[in-house]
Structures are given as C-alpha cells and as structure tokens.
Design an enzyme around this catalytic site. Structure first.
Site, mmCIF file in Angstrom:
data_model
loop_
_atom_site.group_PDB
_atom_site.id
_atom_site.type_symbol
_atom_site.label_atom_id
_atom_site.label_comp_id
_atom_site.label_asym_id
_atom_site.label_seq_id
_atom_site.Cartn_x
_atom_site.Cartn_y
_atom_site.Cartn_z
ATOM 1 N N HIS A 297 0.822 -1.208 0.000
ATOM 2 C CA HIS A 297 0.000 0.000 0.000
ATOM 3 C C HIS A 297 0.856 1.259 0.000
ATOM 4 O O HIS A 297 0.380 2.342 0.349
ATOM 5 C CB HIS A 297 -0.923 0.016 1.223
ATOM 6 C CG HIS A 297 -1.767 -1.207 1.355
ATOM 7 N ND1 HIS A 297 -2.610 -1.625 0.356
ATOM 8 C CD2 HIS A 297 -1.883 -2.122 2.356
ATOM 9 C CE1 HIS A 297 -3.233 -2.743 0.733
ATOM 10 N NE2 HIS A 297 -2.798 -3.060 1.940
ATOM 11 N N HIS B 95 -7.106 -4.463 -0.907
ATOM 12 C CA HIS B 95 -6.449 -5.746 -1.137
ATOM 13 C C HIS B 95 -7.063 -6.449 -2.345
ATOM 14 O O HIS B 95 -6.813 -7.627 -2.571
ATOM 15 C CB HIS B 95 -6.597 -6.660 0.089
ATOM 16 C CG HIS B 95 -6.114 -6.051 1.346
ATOM 17 N ND1 HIS B 95 -6.959 -5.433 2.239
ATOM 18 C CD2 HIS B 95 -4.863 -5.932 1.868
ATOM 19 C CE1 HIS B 95 -6.247 -4.968 3.264
ATOM 20 N NE2 HIS B 95 -4.987 -5.262 3.059
#
Length: 330
Positions: free
Chosen positions: A56, A218
């Site tokens: 991320h 995700h």
C-alpha cells in the site's frame, strides 16, 4: 508478470533496504521489518505506531518522520505484521508518555495490534488504539467486521502526529485520531486488478468494459461490477456514496484523491477536477487537498476518494510542519 524484483519472496525486504538507502533520516530494522525515526526518542512525547500489510506504499513507512508516525511495521504483502514486531516497534518509540496504535480495520491487523497492546501493557506501557474504518463501500466482509480502513488513515496519522509533536498527552492524541476517523469517509473504484508477486497473476478478472465499484485495497470485492463510464459520472456516483455517510456539517473538507498504484497522475487530476466541481455544486467547500498515490494497492488501476470534515483545529493540525518520505511541508 513483469516487475522490478529479484525474488518474489524477498520483495518486502528488498524494498525496505532501498528505503534505508534513500532515507538516512530513518532507521530500518531489516530483521523485524520496522521503520523508525533515526535518533533518540524525545522524552515525554507520545509515540505513534502504525503498520499493516505491504503493498500500500507509501502507507505506512512513507509516513514515518517529524509530524507523523514514529514507527511503522511492515507485514508481508497484504498480510498483517506479527504481534512481536508490533510490540518491538511500540517499545522502541515509548518515551514515557504512552503509545498510540493507528490500526486499519482488517481482521488480521486488529487481532495482531490488540495482542501487541496487551503484551505492552504487561510490561507497564500505556497503549491506546485508534481504529480507522472509513470505507463506505461495504460493511462486514470476510476481511472486516464493519467498514474497512483505507484513505482516512493518512489524515488520521497526520493529525495525531501533529498533536503528539506539539506535546499532547496520550488521551489528546488518541482522541484527535478518533475524531478524524469519525469525520472521514472513502470510496474506491478499480479499472483493473493488482498482481501480487507471489501469485504472479491478477487477483481478479474484469471484462474490457467492466469496473469494480467499491473495491477494497487488497482487491476485495466492492458493491458491484458495472460498465466503464466517463470520469464525471464515476466521480458523481463515488461522491454520492461518500456524502451519504459523511457527517453533516458546515465545516469544509480535506479531499484526498489517491491512485491505487497504476493510475497516471493525469487521470487523477481529471478525477479531482470532477470532485471539486461536484462538491462546489453541492455546496461543500474544499479547504485542503491531496492528489497522488498515498494509499495504494500494488499495481491496481483505479482511484479512491476520501473526504474529511475539518474544523479550524483539524486544519491547524493538518497545516503543521511534516517531514516524511511521502508528505513534506511547513
């Protein structure tokens, strides 16, 4: 799969090694996968620790530095860091005033940070938790109980970091983080899936004219799949979802448009144009903004929109000096 990697199994470790070369003002513990500020901790300052699965970036290691985090724990890609590593980070930044854990609302992160906090308390440390759950796309899933934690994490870390930097006590730092989270909502759309190095193939498939509406960071499913449409229409729908749950207030907003990893800045500015025009049409004033890659999902094509209602105090904390790999001003 074509990626700048030596070995899929060492991707996180190799990236942290690169961060250490790039930022000598940070200390990178390769064994524990912990990034902290270089130098001694400041006595009496509340410590801030966050972390989660890698992939991320710049979240979370990119927000370690003056005015934001004291430490970040990097798990494997899309996997939470283990409790022992979170505990080590907590102890490393403890300076006698307690430590705040900023945790995105995912099951693994919740469990592991809670366990680390209990272990820290057993050793006499005070720990408070700020849970970030800003994503309005879905409520409850195989990943979370309640909303997922996404873009608001950046604003929470910035505001809490500024409060800690100016000498706020443990309660004050945790309270501002919780207040920011309560005032923030996010929504994301994916144009294409990300590819994790271990898998070597996209995490899901979309038809050429299909998008994932309300995707998770995700690659988790969103609200629906639908046809690709012009940016103006997509942004209007995203803002409908955000504003439906954003607290009603006369306060302006901090607007964050984040790419998900593979979206060119040119397209993100197109998105922001429509965010600005649409909010103006709806009577919502933007006081501050960020446009770029701030909370990503490897190489996912797409974008997220985060709005945070910001009163004068929050704007002051937002404007306070910050010096991290990903944010720097003041």
């Amino acid at each position: 799969m074509k990626k700048f990697l030596d070995d899929a199994d060492t991707a996180v470790a190799d990236a942290l090694a690169g961060l250490a070369f790039a930022r000598p003002d940070l200390k990178v513990d390769q064994e524990l996968r912990i990034v902290t500020r270089a130098g001694a901790v400041r006595p009496g300052k509340v410590g801030l620790v966050s972390g989660g699965g890698s992939g991320h970036e710049p979240l979370h290691s990119g927000y370690v530095g003056t005015g934001m985090l004291d430490a970040a724990c990097a798990g494997e890609i899309f996997s939470s860091p283990t409790p022992d590593r979170i505990l080590a980070a907590t102890k490393a930044v403890s300076a006698g005033a307690g430590v705040v854990h900023i945790v995105k609302n995912y099951t693994g992160d919740n469990l592991n940070f809670d366990m680390a906090a209990e272990l820290a308390r057993d050793e006499g440390l005070e720990v408070e938790k700020v849970l970030v759950d800003d994503d309005v796309a879905v409520r409850d899933s195989t990943w979370t109980a309640g909303r997922r934690g996404t873009g608001a994490t950046v604003i929470v870390e910035k505001a809490a970091g500024a409060r800690a930097e100016e000498g706020g006590d443990l309660k004050a730092v945790a309270d501002i983080g919780r207040r920011v989270n309560a005032a923030s909502r996010s929504f994301a759309v994916a144009l294409g899936a990300c590819t994790t190095p271990a898998a070597g193939r996209p995490g899901f498939e979309l038809a050429e004219d299909e998008i994932e509406i309300g995707v998770g960071i995700h690659g988790e499913p969103g609200r629906a799949r639908g046809p690709m449409r012009p940016a103006r229409a997509l942004v209007a729908d995203m803002l409908d979802a955000v504003l439906e749950e954003l607290p009603a207030s006369d306060d302006p907003v901090i607007a964050l448009v984040s790419g998900l990893g593979a979206t060119p800045l040119l397209e993100l500015y197109v998105v922001y144009r429509h965010v600005a025009e649409e909010l103006d049409r709806r009577g919502v004033r933007i006081a501050r903004n960020l446009v770029g890659n701030y909370v990503t999902s490897l190489d996912m094509a797409g974008a997220s929109i985060t709005l945070c209602r910001a009163d004068a105090e929050l704007l002051r904390l937002w404007d306070a000096p910050v010096d991290t790999p990903a944010l720097r001003w003041g």
